[in-house]
Design an enzyme around this catalytic site. Structure first.
Site, PDB file in Angstrom:
ATOM      1  N   ASN A  88     -14.653  -4.695   1.997  1.00 51.29           N
ATOM      2  CA  ASN A  88     -13.849  -6.329   1.759  1.00 51.29           C
ATOM      3  C   ASN A  88     -14.622  -7.506   2.142  1.00 51.29           C
ATOM      4  OD1 ASN A  88     -11.541  -5.283   0.737  1.00 51.29           O
ATOM      5  ND2 ASN A  88     -10.283  -5.458   2.662  1.00 51.29           N
ATOM      6  N   VAL A 121       0.804  -1.319   0.211  1.00 45.90           N
ATOM      7  CA  VAL A 121       0.071  -0.028  -0.015  1.00 45.90           C
ATOM      8  C   VAL A 121       0.818   1.266  -0.034  1.00 45.90           C
ATOM      9  CG1 VAL A 121      -1.608   1.330   1.420  1.00 45.90           C
ATOM     10  CG2 VAL A 121      -1.980  -1.049   0.823  1.00 45.90           C
ATOM     11  N   GLY A 122       1.510   1.264   0.877  1.00 46.26           N
ATOM     12  CA  GLY A 122       2.854   2.548   1.033  1.00 46.26           C
ATOM     13  C   GLY A 122       3.523   3.050  -0.178  1.00 46.26           C
ATOM     14  N   CYS A 145      -5.759  -9.566   2.844  1.00 46.84           N
ATOM     15  CA  CYS A 145      -6.771  -8.770   3.241  1.00 46.84           C
ATOM     16  C   CYS A 145      -8.070  -9.331   3.722  1.00 46.84           C
ATOM     17  CB  CYS A 145      -7.276  -7.489   2.351  1.00 46.84           C
ATOM     18  SG  CYS A 145      -5.793  -6.355   2.465  1.00 46.84           S
TER      19      CYS A 145
END
Ligand code: NAD
Length: 459
Positions: free
Chosen positions: A225, A17-18, A277
């Site tokens: 999600n 993500v980062g 996730c």
């Protein structure tokens, strides 16, 4: 050049993500200086090299355009905290494996350490943004940690959950369905969230930037999600029924997907969902519901995960039963190991479960994947009887069966006649993603097993 930047943005956590999100912000906002830090120095070194730690289509090009211009990867976290006015937190929040809530609750240790480090290092006001997926009300805990020291500088906590999907991360970041930004609904909170809105407004149409209260924002990510995973488990549950009734799950999915109330996305039956996730976020939701005494709601969402486990199990049992109830001494090729196509990520990949089950049945395994072999080797370290091969033709040669685990496009264009000729007979193919032309494979001579369809067998 130093003074040319109008904002100094930091991201703590240089992962899936980062790295990509900050690359996109830097790309779209050349007047902002964006720095990404991580405790993992090797990861930072990889971000600063030609061998990026994350594979995403289009990521390399964007990194090439902005790295050293206004995107920097660094390891001096304290200095970078001091220099930034806006700090995104994108550290990992895996499922807890110890103590209370083990196997369900989110493990917030990395996140909490980050909050403490920000508090210790900051010497000017900061806006701190939760980018990681966390339980609702975590922002409250973060505020408490940040403000728990007398005389500390002021902090505003914002929730800005990330909705990118691996494999399409760069497109999702460039053209997001929506960007969600939650804050406290005080004058100060709203002022802080507008600063974050201003960042995204550099390229995201204003109507796609949604503002909300902070708790709705945190909860929306978990619920999004859960809904996506629930659709996969629903169609996978239907696939089991199709196999018993000679219905075809793809025909069923098409028929229901054309209903505009349902839509056609996330209706592909498969060997099960993976990725870092879905499972962890649903279990996190389940844990939250239980902790608020909502056991019926918790059970409902937990069943989504149970069906996913069942689907993986069913796949292995189908292989076993088709191959005369024994895999011992046989050789099986796994086509794909990543949890989905266009990523090298193997976290929670169904292929890991299938691989381990096959080895337990005492079969030899050959794993091929265009991007995930490095991670596959790490995941299966210490497990014997496995070889790794980048070339799918070499991987299949001499095998009794192929199990297709990942929907890489390259697997649809292979010369299956050549593959069939190189395999032990009878040759089996188990298509865990329903992407292959099964009629053609059957004509070639394969015994073909697809998810949610009647098998095509010669033997
Ligand atoms: N991967 C996805 O597709 C995705 C999508 C949306 C949201 N998320 C959420 O985003 C968050 C990050 O996910 P990810 O996949 O990028 O994880 P990741 O494991 O790839 O990256 C997290 C990084 O944070 C670093 N880190 C941990 N503690 C740190 C600390 N104290 N200081 C500095 N760095 C630290 C780790 O070394 C690691 O490199 C998670 O909460 C996840 O649920 C992930």
């Amino acid at each position: 050049m130093k003074n040319a930047f109008v904002k100094n943005i930091l991201c703590i956590g240089a992962g899936y993500v980062g790295g990509p999100t900050m690359a996109m912000i830097a790309y779209k906002c050349p007047r902002y200086k964006v720095t990404v830090v991580d405790i993992n120095h090797e990861r930072i070194a990889q971000w600063n090299s030609d061998r990026l730690p994350v594979y995403e289509p289009g990521l390399g090009e964007i990194i090439g355009a902005v790295r050293g211009r206004n995107l920097f990867f660094d390891t001096d976290i304290d200095r970078c905290i001091k220099e930034a006015s806006i700090i995104f937190v994108a550290v990992n929040t895996p499922t807890k494996v110890f103590g209370a809530g083990a196997g369900m609750a989110a493990d917030l240790q990395y996140w909490e350490k980050t909050a403490r480090q920000i508090r210790e290092a900051a010497d000017s006001p900061k806006i701190v943004i939760e980018k990681c997926t966390i339980p609702v009300k975590t922002a409250l805990a973060m505020e408490r940690i940040l403000t728990s020291q007398e005389g500390s500088v002021s902090f505003d906590v914002i929730s800005n959950p990330e909705f990118l999907a691996e494999g399409t991360a760069m497109r999702d970041l460039e053209f997001p369905d929506r960007v969600l930004i939650g804050s406290r609904e005080t004058d100060r909170g709203i002022r802080a969230r507008r600063e974050i809105v201003d960042i995204y407004a550099n390229w995201v149409p204003r109507e796609r930037i949604i503002e909300s209260n902070i708790w709705s924002s945190e909860l929306s990510k978990l619920v999004a999600n859960a809904f996506l995973a629930q659709r996969i488990s629903s169609i996978n549950a239907v696939s089991a029924l199709c196999e018993k009734t000679d219905a075809d799950v793809q025909e069923v999915a098409r028929a229901i997907g054309l209903d505009s109330r349902l839509g056609s996305k996330f209706l592909n039956a498969s060997v099960g969902f993976g990725g870092s996730c879905f499972k962890k976020d649903i279990l996190n939701l389940v844990y939250l519901c239980r902790s608020y005494g909502l056991s019926e709601v918790a059970d409902y969402w937990e069943s989504v995960v149970k069906i996913n486990e069942y689907q993986k199990d069913r796949f292995v049992l189908a292989m076993l039963s088709a191959m005369f109830n024994t895999l011992a001494g046989k050789k099986i090729a796994l086509f794909g190991f990543a949890f989905k196509a266009d990523t090298g990520d193997t976290r929670e990949t169904p292929a890991l479960y299938v691989a381990k089950s096959i080895v337990e049945e005492r079969a030899g395994l050959v794993i091929t994947d265009p991007q995930a072999l490095r991670n596959a080797m790490a995941d299966l370290e210490g497990v014997d009887n496995i070889t790794y091969e980048i070339d799918p033709y070499k991987a299949a040669a001499g095998c009794d069966a192929i199990a297709l685990m990942t929907e890489w496009k390259l697997y649809t264009g292979l010369d299956y006649e050549r593959i069939y000729a190189s395999m032990t007979k009878p040759a089996f193919i188990f298509d865990g993603r329903n992407i292959l032309d099964r009629t053609r494979l059957f004509e070639i001579g394969f015994n073909v097993f697809s998810i949610g369809k009647t098998p095509l067998v010669h033997v």
